[in-house]
Design a protein around this motif. Structure first.
Motif, mmCIF file in Angstrom:
data_model
loop_
_atom_site.group_PDB
_atom_site.id
_atom_site.type_symbol
_atom_site.label_atom_id
_atom_site.label_comp_id
_atom_site.label_asym_id
_atom_site.label_seq_id
_atom_site.Cartn_x
_atom_site.Cartn_y
_atom_site.Cartn_z
ATOM 1 N N GLY A 98 -18.794 1.263 -4.401
ATOM 2 C CA GLY A 98 -17.467 1.116 -5.002
ATOM 3 C C GLY A 98 -16.788 2.455 -5.206
ATOM 4 O O GLY A 98 -15.591 2.597 -4.950
ATOM 5 N N ILE A 99 -17.532 3.452 -5.664
ATOM 6 C CA ILE A 99 -16.965 4.786 -5.867
ATOM 7 C C ILE A 99 -16.547 5.393 -4.535
ATOM 8 O O ILE A 99 -15.464 5.972 -4.421
ATOM 9 C CB ILE A 99 -17.966 5.692 -6.615
ATOM 10 N N ASP A 100 -17.405 5.261 -3.512
ATOM 11 C CA ASP A 100 -17.055 5.776 -2.182
ATOM 12 C C ASP A 100 -15.794 5.108 -1.653
ATOM 13 O O ASP A 100 -14.935 5.762 -1.059
ATOM 14 C CB ASP A 100 -18.204 5.553 -1.189
ATOM 15 N N ARG A 101 -15.675 3.816 -1.869
ATOM 16 C CA ARG A 101 -14.508 3.075 -1.400
ATOM 17 C C ARG A 101 -13.235 3.601 -2.072
ATOM 18 O O ARG A 101 -12.218 3.784 -1.429
ATOM 19 C CB ARG A 101 -14.671 1.580 -1.681
ATOM 20 N N VAL A 102 -13.301 3.875 -3.365
ATOM 21 C CA VAL A 102 -12.137 4.382 -4.095
ATOM 22 C C VAL A 102 -11.807 5.810 -3.657
ATOM 23 O O VAL A 102 -10.646 6.140 -3.440
ATOM 24 C CB VAL A 102 -12.385 4.326 -5.619
ATOM 25 N N LEU A 103 -12.826 6.647 -3.519
ATOM 26 C CA LEU A 103 -12.589 8.050 -3.169
ATOM 27 C C LEU A 103 -12.108 8.237 -1.735
ATOM 28 O O LEU A 103 -11.396 9.191 -1.443
ATOM 29 C CB LEU A 103 -13.857 8.871 -3.400
ATOM 30 N N HIS A 104 -12.510 7.351 -0.842
ATOM 31 C CA HIS A 104 -12.156 7.517 0.566
ATOM 32 C C HIS A 104 -11.096 6.530 1.026
ATOM 33 O O HIS A 104 -10.908 6.339 2.220
ATOM 34 C CB HIS A 104 -13.406 7.396 1.437
ATOM 35 N N ARG A 105 -10.407 5.921 0.075
ATOM 36 C CA ARG A 105 -9.359 4.960 0.408
ATOM 37 C C ARG A 105 -8.179 5.690 1.040
ATOM 38 O O ARG A 105 -7.739 6.722 0.557
ATOM 39 C CB ARG A 105 -8.899 4.234 -0.851
ATOM 40 N N LYS A 106 -7.671 5.123 2.121
ATOM 41 C CA LYS A 106 -6.500 5.684 2.790
ATOM 42 C C LYS A 106 -5.259 4.989 2.240
ATOM 43 O O LYS A 106 -5.193 3.764 2.221
ATOM 44 C CB LYS A 106 -6.586 5.460 4.293
ATOM 45 N N THR A 157 -0.025 5.655 5.824
ATOM 46 C CA THR A 157 -0.253 7.060 6.113
ATOM 47 C C THR A 157 -1.196 7.180 7.304
ATOM 48 O O THR A 157 -1.984 6.289 7.580
ATOM 49 C CB THR A 157 -0.869 7.798 4.911
ATOM 50 N N ALA A 158 -1.107 8.290 7.982
ATOM 51 C CA ALA A 158 -1.972 8.544 9.123
ATOM 52 C C ALA A 158 -3.228 9.221 8.624
ATOM 53 O O ALA A 158 -3.153 10.303 8.042
ATOM 54 C CB ALA A 158 -1.268 9.429 10.155
ATOM 55 N N THR A 159 -4.354 8.609 8.840
ATOM 56 C CA THR A 159 -5.692 9.121 8.487
ATOM 57 C C THR A 159 -5.787 9.640 7.054
ATOM 58 O O THR A 159 -6.513 10.572 6.773
ATOM 59 C CB THR A 159 -6.136 10.244 9.461
ATOM 60 N N GLY A 160 -5.021 9.063 6.162
ATOM 61 C CA GLY A 160 -5.143 9.399 4.751
ATOM 62 C C GLY A 160 -4.637 10.784 4.405
ATOM 63 O O GLY A 160 -5.002 11.338 3.385
ATOM 64 N N THR A 161 -3.767 11.377 5.235
ATOM 65 C CA THR A 161 -3.285 12.729 4.962
ATOM 66 C C THR A 161 -2.135 12.747 3.984
ATOM 67 O O THR A 161 -1.792 13.791 3.456
ATOM 68 C CB THR A 161 -2.805 13.409 6.263
#
Length: 176
Positions: A156-164, A168-172
């Motif tokens: 769950g933490i990884d999902r929140v931290l790496h959410r795009k 946006t393009a590639t979460g930038t």
């Protein structure tokens, strides 16, 4: 030695027994307060009326005494809820092996608060045993619900931290 406590399966088995013992101590103390009409008012006033002092009369823990006088005593009703529920939940966390390290952290914080007030009782013993549980980290809950809860929590933490962010393009953060 640290690797043994943190990774070894035999250490995990020993920690299970330790966790059950310490957890029962916390659970029993908390449940007794929940069902027995706990009131911290007298204890808090006693701790400030006769604080831990050096032979010179100087307070050993002046910041703790300030905390008691400025926060705990004026909020005795809150303390009357936090202590019994805190002790009970720390005990449950340790017995079930759920969020074991967090439960032990809060148990140690309560132990130190009681020690700063001048109460010895079983607190030094529980601090010693609790330190072993904290040092072991996730291995302390290996034979408990942490085996299932921690991977879900990490996911769950990884999902929140790496959410795009949407759009946006590639979460930038740049709009597409």
């Amino acid at each position: 030695m640290m690797k043994f406590w943190r990774e070894n399966v035999y250490a995990a088995a020993a920690l299970l027994l330790l966790r059950l013992y310490v957890g029962w101590q916390w659970f029993d103390a908390g449940l007794g307060k929940l069902t027995g009409g706990f009131d911290a008012g007298g204890f808090l006033k006693g701790a400030t009326g006769k604080p831990v002092a050096a032979k010179t009369g100087e307070l050993v823990y002046p910041t703790y005494n300030w905390f008691l006088e400025a926060f705990a005593i004026p909020n005795t009703k809150l303390i009357n809820v936090l202590i019994p529920w805190g002790e009970t939940l720390v005990g449950l966390g340790l017995i079930l092996g759920t969020l074991t390290t967090a439960a032990m952290f809060f148990g140690l914080m309560m132990n130190f608060m009681f020690l700063f007030a001048g109460t010895v009782s079983t607190n030094p013993w529980l601090v010693l045993l609790g330190t072993l549980i904290i040092v072991a980290g996730a291995n302390a809950g290996r034979f408990g619900l942490d085996r299932y809860v921690l991977p879900l929590l990490h996911k769950g933490i990884d999902r929140v931290l790496h959410r795009k962010p949407k759009g946006t393009a590639t979460g930038t953060g740049f709009q597409v």
